[in-house]
Design a protein around this motif. Structure first.
Motif, PDB file in Angstrom:
ATOM      1  N   THR A  90       8.369  -8.856 -23.586  1.00 59.20           N
ATOM      2  CA  THR A  90       9.419  -9.086 -24.563  1.00 59.20           C
ATOM      3  C   THR A  90       9.604 -10.588 -24.649  1.00 59.20           C
ATOM      4  O   THR A  90       9.756 -11.250 -23.636  1.00 59.20           O
ATOM      5  N   SER A 127      11.371 -13.927 -27.105  1.00 61.87           N
ATOM      6  CA  SER A 127      12.232 -14.353 -28.193  1.00 61.87           C
ATOM      7  C   SER A 127      11.558 -15.486 -28.930  1.00 61.87           C
ATOM      8  O   SER A 127      11.130 -16.457 -28.322  1.00 61.87           O
ATOM      9  N   THR A 128      11.419 -15.323 -30.225  1.00 59.01           N
ATOM     10  CA  THR A 128      10.887 -16.387 -31.060  1.00 59.01           C
ATOM     11  C   THR A 128      11.780 -16.499 -32.281  1.00 59.01           C
ATOM     12  O   THR A 128      12.022 -15.520 -32.973  1.00 59.01           O
ATOM     13  N   GLN A 182      14.431 -13.935 -32.688  1.00 57.31           N
ATOM     14  CA  GLN A 182      14.039 -12.536 -32.782  1.00 57.31           C
ATOM     15  C   GLN A 182      13.368 -12.110 -31.486  1.00 57.31           C
ATOM     16  O   GLN A 182      12.527 -12.827 -30.948  1.00 57.31           O
ATOM     17  N   GLU A 183      13.745 -10.952 -30.996  1.00 59.66           N
ATOM     18  CA  GLU A 183      13.097 -10.406 -29.813  1.00 59.66           C
ATOM     19  C   GLU A 183      11.942  -9.528 -30.262  1.00 59.66           C
ATOM     20  O   GLU A 183      12.085  -8.710 -31.153  1.00 59.66           O
ATOM     21  N   GLU A 184      10.768  -9.750 -29.637  1.00 57.61           N
ATOM     22  CA  GLU A 184       9.585  -8.970 -29.989  1.00 57.61           C
ATOM     23  C   GLU A 184       9.095  -8.200 -28.775  1.00 57.61           C
ATOM     24  O   GLU A 184       8.984  -8.756 -27.687  1.00 57.61           O
ATOM     25  N   VAL A 232       3.520  -4.661 -32.399  1.00 52.94           N
ATOM     26  CA  VAL A 232       4.636  -5.571 -32.197  1.00 52.94           C
ATOM     27  C   VAL A 232       5.841  -4.964 -32.888  1.00 52.94           C
ATOM     28  O   VAL A 232       5.740  -4.479 -34.018  1.00 52.94           O
ATOM     29  N   LYS A 233       6.957  -4.988 -32.194  1.00 54.43           N
ATOM     30  CA  LYS A 233       8.211  -4.498 -32.771  1.00 54.43           C
ATOM     31  C   LYS A 233       9.239  -5.612 -32.646  1.00 54.43           C
ATOM     32  O   LYS A 233       9.496  -6.091 -31.550  1.00 54.43           O
ATOM     33  N   SER A 234       9.801  -6.030 -33.776  1.00 57.31           N
ATOM     34  CA  SER A 234      10.803  -7.083 -33.798  1.00 57.31           C
ATOM     35  C   SER A 234      12.153  -6.513 -34.209  1.00 57.31           C
ATOM     36  O   SER A 234      12.263  -5.898 -35.273  1.00 57.31           O
ATOM     37  N   ASN A 235      13.147  -6.730 -33.372  1.00 56.85           N
ATOM     38  CA  ASN A 235      14.513  -6.286 -33.632  1.00 56.85           C
ATOM     39  C   ASN A 235      14.552  -4.914 -34.284  1.00 56.85           C
ATOM     40  O   ASN A 235      14.075  -3.947 -33.744  1.00 56.85           O
TER      41      ASN A 235
END
Length: 184
Positions: free
Chosen positions: A14, A16-17, A20-22, A74-77
């Motif tokens: 996990t 953060s970029t 956003q958390e991925e 990949v799953k973002s938020n």
């Protein structure tokens, strides 16, 4: 008879970029998997222009007898998970090119590379392949790369693979195949 499929969801990281958390995870794919169509579409779009029709490769991936196919998601938020990479590797060594006890990497690519380039997905795919090779007690990994795909060749050499001095007989529509090898 009810057919079942196996899905392995393992969150490997996990990050953060830009706020956003991925989450990253791999899914093992067979022909009865809900995301098998992503594999077929990717083979058509990415592999067929270089290697021609991939009907036999798709069949072998779907059967999953001697190889494993995995998609990197990949799953973002709150966004749905998106397939961003694909790997296919052989489960047993064939001794091809005199490389006994080496895992053969059959396919390796970032899906939609223009959109997903530079985000570390290739590195995550390679780390997964290396984990699988070590878990199966392979001595190393090898694959063939078409030299017309210069970014891929650079990626593998930057990540510890060497280009072997072996002449390969292949039927490619462009470029020349090169054997890349990495000892683990």
């Amino acid at each position: 008879m009810i057919e079942m499929f196996i899905v392995e969801y393992v969150v490997h990281s996990t990050e953060s970029t830009k706020g956003q958390e991925e989450n990253y995870f791999f899914e093992k794919i067979r022909s009865d998997s809900p995301h098998f169509h992503v594999v077929i579409e990717s083979l058509r779009r990415i592999v067929e222009p270089i290697y021609g029709a991939q009907v036999d490769a798709a069949r072998k991936i779907g059967e999953a007898h001697d190889r494993q196919c995995e998609l990197l998601f990949v799953k973002s938020n709150s966004e749905p998970a998106t397939a961003v990479g694909l790997i296919v590797y052989k489960l047993r060594s064939t001794g091809e090119y005199g490389l006994f006890n080496y895992m053969e990497l059959k396919s390796f690519f970032v899906i939609d590379a223009q959109k997903h380039s530079g985000k570390g997905y290739g590195k995550r795919l390679l780390q997964k392949v290396e984990r699988e090779a070590r878990a199966r007690n392979f001595s190393g990994i090898y694959g063939t790369i078409n030299d017309s795909v210069t970014d891929t060749m650079r990626f593998f050499t930057r990540n510890g693979f060497s280009v072997a001095d072996v002449e390969l007989e292949t039927n490619v529509t462009c470029g020349t195949e090169k054997l890349v090898v990495k000892k683990l």
